[in-house]
Scaffold this motif. Structure first.
Motif, PDB file in Angstrom:
ATOM      1  N   GLU A  67       0.812  -1.209   0.000  1.00 57.71           N
ATOM      2  CA  GLU A  67       0.000   0.000   0.000  1.00 57.71           C
ATOM      3  C   GLU A  67       0.846   1.260   0.000  1.00 57.71           C
ATOM      4  OE1 GLU A  67      -0.758  -2.543   2.071  1.00 57.71           O
ATOM      5  OE2 GLU A  67      -2.782  -3.135   1.511  1.00 57.71           O
ATOM      6  N   SER A  68       2.000   1.220   0.692  1.00 57.85           N
ATOM      7  CA  SER A  68       2.857   2.408   0.722  1.00 57.85           C
ATOM      8  C   SER A  68       3.440   2.709  -0.659  1.00 57.85           C
ATOM      9  CB  SER A  68       3.974   2.232   1.752  1.00 57.85           C
ATOM     10  OG  SER A  68       4.758   1.103   1.419  1.00 57.85           O
ATOM     11  N   ALA A  94      -4.918   8.616 -11.081  1.00 53.75           N
ATOM     12  CA  ALA A  94      -4.411   8.684  -9.712  1.00 53.75           C
ATOM     13  C   ALA A  94      -5.533   8.470  -8.701  1.00 53.75           C
ATOM     14  CB  ALA A  94      -3.732  10.034  -9.471  1.00 53.75           C
ATOM     15  N   VAL A  95      -6.705   9.024  -8.981  1.00 49.61           N
ATOM     16  CA  VAL A  95      -7.845   8.825  -8.092  1.00 49.61           C
ATOM     17  C   VAL A  95      -8.289   7.366  -8.107  1.00 49.61           C
ATOM     18  CG1 VAL A  95     -10.265   9.433  -7.744  1.00 49.61           C
ATOM     19  CG2 VAL A  95      -8.602  11.207  -8.223  1.00 49.61           C
ATOM     20  N   HIS A  96      -8.236   6.717  -9.267  1.00 44.16           N
ATOM     21  CA  HIS A  96      -8.594   5.297  -9.341  1.00 44.16           C
ATOM     22  C   HIS A  96      -7.657   4.457  -8.479  1.00 44.16           C
ATOM     23  CE1 HIS A  96     -10.228   6.215 -13.627  1.00 44.16           C
ATOM     24  NE2 HIS A  96     -11.037   6.651 -12.685  1.00 44.16           N
ATOM     25  N   LEU A  97      -6.366   4.727  -8.572  1.00 41.90           N
ATOM     26  CA  LEU A  97      -5.413   3.990  -7.739  1.00 41.90           C
ATOM     27  C   LEU A  97      -5.615   4.296  -6.256  1.00 41.90           C
ATOM     28  CD1 LEU A  97      -2.075   4.182  -9.739  1.00 41.90           C
ATOM     29  CD2 LEU A  97      -3.443   2.170  -9.238  1.00 41.90           C
ATOM     30  N   LEU A  98      -5.964   5.546  -5.943  1.00 43.67           N
ATOM     31  CA  LEU A  98      -6.200   5.903  -4.546  1.00 43.67           C
ATOM     32  C   LEU A  98      -7.406   5.170  -3.981  1.00 43.67           C
ATOM     33  CD1 LEU A  98      -5.306   7.722  -2.196  1.00 43.67           C
ATOM     34  CD2 LEU A  98      -6.912   9.425  -3.057  1.00 43.67           C
ATOM     35  N   THR A 126      -6.395   1.599  -3.390  1.00 43.61           N
ATOM     36  CA  THR A 126      -5.499   1.459  -2.243  1.00 43.61           C
ATOM     37  C   THR A 126      -6.245   1.638  -0.927  1.00 43.61           C
ATOM     38  OG1 THR A 126      -3.699   2.309  -3.599  1.00 43.61           O
ATOM     39  CG2 THR A 126      -3.359   2.306  -1.245  1.00 43.61           C
ATOM     40  N   VAL A 127      -7.147   2.594  -0.877  1.00 42.08           N
ATOM     41  CA  VAL A 127      -7.916   2.812   0.347  1.00 42.08           C
ATOM     42  C   VAL A 127      -8.829   1.618   0.616  1.00 42.08           C
ATOM     43  CG1 VAL A 127      -9.731   4.250   1.359  1.00 42.08           C
ATOM     44  CG2 VAL A 127      -7.778   5.305   0.275  1.00 42.08           C
ATOM     45  N   GLY A 128      -9.331   0.994  -0.456  1.00 42.10           N
ATOM     46  CA  GLY A 128     -10.153  -0.204  -0.289  1.00 42.10           C
ATOM     47  C   GLY A 128      -9.380  -1.360   0.299  1.00 42.10           C
ATOM     48  N   GLY A 129      -8.072  -1.344   0.152  1.00 37.92           N
ATOM     49  CA  GLY A 129      -7.226  -2.369   0.742  1.00 37.92           C
ATOM     50  C   GLY A 129      -7.030  -3.566  -0.172  1.00 37.92           C
ATOM     51  N   LEU A 130      -5.908  -4.219   0.022  1.00 40.86           N
ATOM     52  CA  LEU A 130      -5.599  -5.425  -0.728  1.00 40.86           C
ATOM     53  C   LEU A 130      -5.895  -6.614   0.168  1.00 40.86           C
ATOM     54  CD1 LEU A 130      -2.219  -4.231  -2.278  1.00 40.86           C
ATOM     55  CD2 LEU A 130      -4.450  -4.289  -3.376  1.00 40.86           C
ATOM     56  N   LYS A 131      -7.132  -7.030   0.189  1.00 39.99           N
ATOM     57  CA  LYS A 131      -7.561  -8.122   1.052  1.00 39.99           C
ATOM     58  C   LYS A 131      -7.587  -9.417   0.271  1.00 39.99           C
ATOM     59  CE  LYS A 131     -10.386  -5.041   3.749  1.00 39.99           C
ATOM     60  NZ  LYS A 131     -10.908  -3.903   3.057  1.00 39.99           N
ATOM     61  N   LYS A 132      -7.347 -10.488   0.982  1.00 40.84           N
ATOM     62  CA  LYS A 132      -7.409 -11.812   0.375  1.00 40.84           C
ATOM     63  C   LYS A 132      -8.592 -12.555   0.961  1.00 40.84           C
ATOM     64  CE  LYS A 132      -2.584 -11.963  -0.560  1.00 40.84           C
ATOM     65  NZ  LYS A 132      -1.281 -12.343  -0.263  1.00 40.84           N
ATOM     66  N   GLY A 133      -9.337 -13.192   0.098  1.00 42.32           N
ATOM     67  CA  GLY A 133     -10.491 -13.935   0.559  1.00 42.32           C
ATOM     68  C   GLY A 133     -11.281 -14.464  -0.621  1.00 42.32           C
ATOM     69  N   ASP A 134     -12.405 -15.083  -0.297  1.00 41.95           N
ATOM     70  CA  ASP A 134     -13.263 -15.653  -1.328  1.00 41.95           C
ATOM     71  C   ASP A 134     -14.228 -14.599  -1.855  1.00 41.95           C
ATOM     72  OD1 ASP A 134     -12.127 -18.161  -1.079  1.00 41.95           O
ATOM     73  OD2 ASP A 134     -13.512 -18.729   0.533  1.00 41.95           O
ATOM     74  N   VAL A 135     -14.893 -14.982  -2.936  1.00 43.12           N
ATOM     75  CA  VAL A 135     -15.946 -14.119  -3.454  1.00 43.12           C
ATOM     76  C   VAL A 135     -17.169 -14.244  -2.550  1.00 43.12           C
ATOM     77  CG1 VAL A 135     -15.212 -14.098  -5.848  1.00 43.12           C
ATOM     78  CG2 VAL A 135     -16.594 -15.968  -5.043  1.00 43.12           C
ATOM     79  N   PRO A 175     -13.094 -15.339   5.327  1.00 47.67           N
ATOM     80  CA  PRO A 175     -13.086 -13.906   4.980  1.00 47.67           C
ATOM     81  C   PRO A 175     -13.512 -13.694   3.524  1.00 47.67           C
ATOM     82  CG  PRO A 175     -10.861 -14.766   4.996  1.00 47.67           C
ATOM     83  CD  PRO A 175     -11.751 -15.883   5.478  1.00 47.67           C
ATOM     84  N   PHE A 176     -14.224 -12.617   3.304  1.00 45.72           N
ATOM     85  CA  PHE A 176     -14.678 -12.266   1.967  1.00 45.72           C
ATOM     86  C   PHE A 176     -14.045 -10.952   1.536  1.00 45.72           C
ATOM     87  CE2 PHE A 176     -18.406 -14.711   3.555  1.00 45.72           C
ATOM     88  CZ  PHE A 176     -18.270 -15.781   2.684  1.00 45.72           C
ATOM     89  N   THR A 177     -13.900 -10.772   0.247  1.00 50.91           N
ATOM     90  CA  THR A 177     -13.398  -9.512  -0.283  1.00 50.91           C
ATOM     91  C   THR A 177     -14.565  -8.558  -0.531  1.00 50.91           C
ATOM     92  OG1 THR A 177     -13.513 -10.353  -2.542  1.00 50.91           O
ATOM     93  CG2 THR A 177     -11.423 -10.585  -1.386  1.00 50.91           C
ATOM     94  N   ASP A 178     -14.264  -7.281  -0.458  1.00 53.96           N
ATOM     95  CA  ASP A 178     -15.286  -6.261  -0.682  1.00 53.96           C
ATOM     96  C   ASP A 178     -15.257  -5.864  -2.154  1.00 53.96           C
ATOM     97  OD1 ASP A 178     -17.235  -4.402  -0.297  1.00 53.96           O
ATOM     98  OD2 ASP A 178     -15.902  -2.902   0.602  1.00 53.96           O
ATOM     99  N   ALA A 179     -16.373  -5.950  -2.833  1.00 52.00           N
ATOM    100  CA  ALA A 179     -16.438  -5.636  -4.260  1.00 52.00           C
ATOM    101  C   ALA A 179     -16.760  -4.175  -4.526  1.00 52.00           C
ATOM    102  CB  ALA A 179     -17.484  -6.517  -4.926  1.00 52.00           C
TER     103      ALA A 179
END
Length: 112
Positions: free
Chosen positions: A2-3, A38-42, A45-54, A63-67
């Protein structure tokens, strides 16, 4: 991770701001496109890189990922593409009508 994405967003914002402050219409349009990326990447990034199922109803645990961040980014990409296409057509029409793409010349000010 994220950094690194935040540093990349900062670089894109600075480049986009530099291009938006230019006197050339095409550079301003490219600057707005870079700012939108840049806003799309922001948002991603704010949404986080989470690992999980659909998130499906048949799966019960884990754990589930947020769509939502992906849905927001997809909508923003479509809108920014439409705005960029409109601005390019407007810049082309301005160049054909006035014979220049410099903001100072379009305002009637000359570089004397």
């Amino acid at each position: 991770m994220e950094s690194l994405m935040i540093v990349l967003v900062g670089i894109l914002v600075s480049v986009g701001t530099y291009l938006v402050l230019s006197r050339n219409i095409i550079r301003v349009i490219v600057g707005t496109a870079i700012l939108s990326h840049a806003v799309h990447l922001l948002i991603l990034t704010v949404g986080g890189l989470k690992k999980g199922d659909v998130p499906l109803l048949s799966h019960s645990g884990g754990p589930f990922t947020d769509a939502l961040p992906q849905a927001l980014i997809l909508t923003a990409i479509v809108i920014s593409f439409a705005v960029t296409a409109f601005l390019l057509v407007l810049a082309y029409r301005t160049y054909v009508t006035n014979g220049s793409d410099d903001f100072q010349e379009l305002r009637g000010m000359s570089d004397e």
